[in-house]
Design a protein around this motif. Structure first.
Motif, PDB file in Angstrom:
ATOM      1  N   SER A 154     -71.513 -57.893  -7.294  1.00 18.89           N
ATOM      2  CA  SER A 154     -71.209 -57.900  -5.872  1.00 18.89           C
ATOM      3  C   SER A 154     -69.813 -57.363  -5.571  1.00 18.89           C
ATOM      4  CB  SER A 154     -71.333 -59.335  -5.335  1.00 18.89           C
ATOM      5  OG  SER A 154     -71.022 -59.365  -3.952  1.00 18.89           O
ATOM      6  N   LYS A 155     -69.762 -56.412  -4.652  1.00 16.38           N
ATOM      7  CA  LYS A 155     -68.544 -55.788  -4.141  1.00 16.38           C
ATOM      8  C   LYS A 155     -67.721 -55.084  -5.209  1.00 16.38           C
ATOM      9  CE  LYS A 155     -68.009 -58.944  -0.225  1.00 16.38           C
ATOM     10  NZ  LYS A 155     -67.091 -59.840   0.523  1.00 16.38           N
ATOM     11  N   GLN A 156     -68.311 -54.838  -6.395  1.00 15.36           N
ATOM     12  CA  GLN A 156     -67.559 -54.155  -7.449  1.00 15.36           C
ATOM     13  C   GLN A 156     -68.317 -52.962  -8.018  1.00 15.36           C
ATOM     14  OE1 GLN A 156     -65.981 -56.768 -10.494  1.00 15.36           O
ATOM     15  NE2 GLN A 156     -65.613 -58.436  -9.045  1.00 15.36           N
TER      16      GLN A 156
ATOM     17  N   SER B 247     -69.205 -47.473  -7.668  1.00 15.80           N
ATOM     18  CA  SER B 247     -68.074 -48.361  -7.953  1.00 15.80           C
ATOM     19  C   SER B 247     -67.123 -48.404  -6.767  1.00 15.80           C
ATOM     20  CB  SER B 247     -67.335 -47.890  -9.214  1.00 15.80           C
ATOM     21  OG  SER B 247     -66.862 -46.564  -9.046  1.00 15.80           O
ATOM     22  N   GLU B 248     -66.034 -49.166  -6.957  1.00 24.60           N
ATOM     23  CA  GLU B 248     -65.012 -49.312  -5.912  1.00 24.60           C
ATOM     24  C   GLU B 248     -65.649 -49.781  -4.594  1.00 24.60           C
ATOM     25  OE1 GLU B 248     -61.784 -48.999  -6.310  1.00 24.60           O
ATOM     26  OE2 GLU B 248     -61.850 -48.260  -8.390  1.00 24.60           O
ATOM     27  N   ASN B 249     -66.555 -50.749  -4.721  1.00 22.53           N
ATOM     28  CA  ASN B 249     -67.197 -51.330  -3.542  1.00 22.53           C
ATOM     29  C   ASN B 249     -67.912 -50.263  -2.703  1.00 22.53           C
ATOM     30  OD1 ASN B 249     -68.000 -53.425  -1.878  1.00 22.53           O
ATOM     31  ND2 ASN B 249     -66.151 -53.305  -0.596  1.00 22.53           N
TER      32      ASN B 249
END
Length: 746
Positions: A65-67, A92-94
């Motif tokens: 999550s969020k990553q 990546s990077e949210n």
């Protein structure tokens, strides 16, 4: 299957640019070439999403999550503008960075790209594609690139790139460049270290060039014109187009001729909300073919515009340095057989009941010919109105002053006024009209000391006309098909009173040709200086055959005038109790054969005075054969008896030829011979044209020669997708006579 929705719109889903070059000019009405097969992305392949949303499909998905999010197996990423498919993808990077690998395919409405890997960075607004093959959507352009980079700052950069519009399996030509870049927000692309190939053979190298990437008009070189003739020698013309503004442009065309020197041709065009026009200037300094190195020039100004309301202004003004300029150097506006150039300007008014025009009319005479009178100026007015439910009233008037550049030639002020009252009756089955006119003309003439003309002349003539026509129809079979046959008899009685007109000069008056329609006009001359007296009946008959869609398949018309009194106006051509018998025939013989014939048979000799016949076989738009014959018993003291043949036929799907020849049977010689051969694939074409024709040069004493011929050959090569040119049909239109369809069926 896992579905993962991202709420960040990746930067790479921006509109892709178009690489194909467009024609750098205002629309020139050029025909389209046969296109190569093109790839089209269907809406189902794109599966576009609502704006601001991205959808991802895959066989497997692992999400932190969020990553981080990793997708494997048949990965598809959809946005509102494009689609990416790959074997694996990592976000990546949210959601701000994307990397896709393994048989990657990028699709949008403009472009399809296959590659080894794609990476997207929404933080830096960049896209990078490695080792790719690209295909323009809806266009034949495609190629390869070692690397494609797209970012907000620099725009698009393609490294080690190729481009062609040819099919994948047969790249007849292509270009390669070390780099092609297109800056964001511009309509231009730049190419560095570019090589042009025909097959696998390099033929041209440019360290740098710029090219348009949209359908907007762009400044740049147009395709050159290369030819050779006995008049000019080797002839190379290189147009350069300058897109000054959206509504005006300028084309400068240096032209190198080995026999004559360097000519400069210029064309300026403009367009406003109320008008359009162009200015053409051509200049050849020190023509080498002249002993005194004469400077030669041509100019043209053309304008059409609306002033305000119902007022319009028009101009067509031309000038030339000498009689042989057009013959020696050619023209885009005049034919080498033309004897006059026009100079006219007018201001016109149009409304439902009133038409007015004020104009000046002048001529430039080429060679020795009768001096033409200038109308400086001329004012004309035509008014029409209904009088109650039965009558119509019209008024035609004219005020003009005629003069000539020739010395001691009569000049005249002419005022003409002609009110007409008409009783019309029109129904679907026929029509009838009774018409009465009063023709009043006043002349004030000067420079008449050496003539029999009068200083002042007033002429008043009465004219009465009765016209009737009936239209009969019946259903029948025509060539085993249902059709409608019409029978349309016409009858006219015309009476015009007589006055002696020998005291009036002839300023804009010449005899008119007799054809079926002309039998009913009631006038034998152009202009007003001679109005023949009439007491005559005109009979005409037309029959048509219409198919089920009311298209004409067959039309025949015949007519003749019967004179009740001998003519008194000496300049009139009638000297018998009947006019020449005039007839016309148009016939569509099946779906591929067409023929047209018109003929005038003299009453006195029962011999053909004039005739024109043509028959054409048309297999399709590219395949036709035409035979024609033209005969005139007497034209300026000479007999015209010419036959012609034209063939336009594809030899193969890619090879097309046009041949044309016209021969004068009276002089037993050829008038024009023309041959054109064009090879055309879907992505390139080459055209070879050769012709030989009468030069029509004007000698020092103003007489046109009829013995000299001009021969020439021209070659044109076209890379499709890197410009444009006319199709093989233009070879039909070129040459001295060109091509005309032989029929006027609706």
């Amino acid at each position: 299957m896992n579905i993962f929705r991202l709420h960040v719109l990746f930067a790479f889903f921006s509109s892709a640019p178009v690489f194909a070059q467009q024609d750098a000019s205002i629309d020139r009405n050029e025909d389209k070439f046969a296109l190569c097969p093109v790839y089209t992305v269907s809406p189902s392949e794109l599966s576009l999403q609502p704006q601001g949303h991205v959808k991802v499909k895959s066989d497997q998905a692992q999400i932190v999550s969020k990553q981080l999010a990793e997708f494997k197996g048949d990965v598809s990423i959809y946005s509102d503008r494009a689609t990416i498919r790959a074997e694996e993808a990592k976000v990546s990077e949210n959601g701000r960075k994307l990397q896709a690998t393994g048989n990657v395919r990028y699709l949008d409405t403009d472009l399809s790209v296959t590659s080894d890997a794609i990476s997207v960075d929404s933080i830096n607004h960049s896209l990078n594609i490695e080792n790719s093959q690209y295909q323009l959507n809806g266009q034949p352009g495609h190629g390869a690139a070692q690397q494609i980079q797209l970012d907000r700052a620099r725009g698009l950069i393609l490294s080690d790139v190729s481009f062609t519009t040819c099919p994948l399996d047969s790249p007849d030509w292509h270009i390669e460049a070390s780099e092609i870049s297109i800056e964001k927000g511009t309509a231009w692309g730049q190419a560095k270290s570019t090589r042009f190939y025909v097959g696998d053979v390099p033929i041209f190298y440019l360290p740098y060039f710029a090219f348009p990437v949209s359908n907007q008009r762009q400044t740049g070189l147009l395709f050159p014109k290369i030819s050779s003739s006995s008049m000019t020698g080797f002839d190379y013309e290189q147009p350069f187009y300058w897109n000054i503004a959206p509504n005006y442009d300028f084309t400068i065309s240096p032209r190198i001729m080995t026999r004559r020197g360097i000519q400069l041709k210029n064309e300026y065009r403009y367009l406003t909300e109320m008008s359009y026009g162009q200015i053409n200037l051509e200049y050849l300094p020190d023509d080498r073919e002249f002993a005194n190195n004469t400077d030669r020039w041509f100019y043209r100004f053309y304008h059409q515009g609306k002033l305000t309301g119902n007022w319009f202004i028009n101009a067509d003004i031309n000038g030339v340095s000498d009689d042989n300029y057009i013959i020696d150097l050619g023209s885009d506006f005049y034919n080498r057989a033309d004897t006059h150039l026009y100079r006219s300007a007018s201001m016109d008014y149009f409304s439902e009941n009133l038409i007015m025009d004020f104009r000046v009319l002048d001529f430039v005479t080429l060679g020795e010919s009768e001096d033409s009178y200038r109308a400086l100026p001329e004012f004309r007015l035509a008014y029409f109105s209904e009088l109650g439910s039965l009558f119509e009233f019209s008024l035609n008037s004219e005020l003009a002053y005629f003069d000539s550049t020739a010395l001691d030639t009569p000049e005249a002020l002419r005022w003409h006024l002609a009110p007409t009252l008409t009783l019309p009756y029109r129904k679907v089955w026929g029509e009838f009209s009774a018409e009465a006119s009063l023709l009043n003309t006043y002349y004030q003439q000067k420079n008449i000391e050496q003539t029999d003309l009068a200083e002042e002349v007033t002429r008043t003539l009465g004219q009465f006309r009765l016209f009737g026509a009936l239209y009969f129809e019946r259903e029948q079979q025509w060539l085993d098909k249902s059709s409608t046959m019409t029978l349309e008899p016409k009858l006219q009685y015309l009476y015009t009173s007589y006055e002696d007109q020998t005291m009036i000069g002839r300023y804009d008056t010449t005899p008119l040709l007799v054809d079926v329609d002309g039998l009913f006009r009631g006038q034998e001359f152009t202009g007003l200086d001679r109005i023949s007296d009439n007491n005559q009946f005109t009979l005409g008959l037309t029959s048509r055959i219409l198919d089920e869609s009311d298209r004409e398949q067959f039309v025949i018309s015949v007519g003749q005038i019967f004179y009740l009194e001998e003519n008194k106006v000496l300049a009139a051509v009638k000297d018998q109790n009947r006019s020449a018998l005039a007839a016309e025939l148009d016939w569509k013989l099946g779906s591929r054969w067409y023929t047209h014939t018109d003929v005038q048979i003299a009453t006195k000799t029962d011999k053909v005075d004039r005739s024109s016949t043509s028959i054409e076989y048309r297999k399709d738009e590219k395949s036709l054969i035409q035979l024609s014959h033209r005969y005139i018993r007497q034209l300026s003291g000479e007999k015209i008896d010419q036959i012609g043949m034209l063939i336009s036929w594809p030899i193969t799907e890619t090879l097309h030829w046009v041949g044309r020849t016209y021969r004068d049977r009276s002089l037993e010689r050829s008038v024009e011979s023309y041959f054109g051969l064009q090879y055309e694939s879907c992505c390139w074409a080459v055209r070879l044209v050769g012709q030989r024709h009468l030069s029509n040069r004007v000698t020092a004493d103003g007489v046109r020669t009829t013995e000299e011929f001009d021969s020439g050959i021209s070659l044109q090569f076209i890379f499709k997708g890197m410009g444009s040119s006319k199709s093989s049909r233009s070879m039909l239109e070129e040459g001295m006579f060109g091509y005309r369809q032989p029929y006027s069926l609706n």
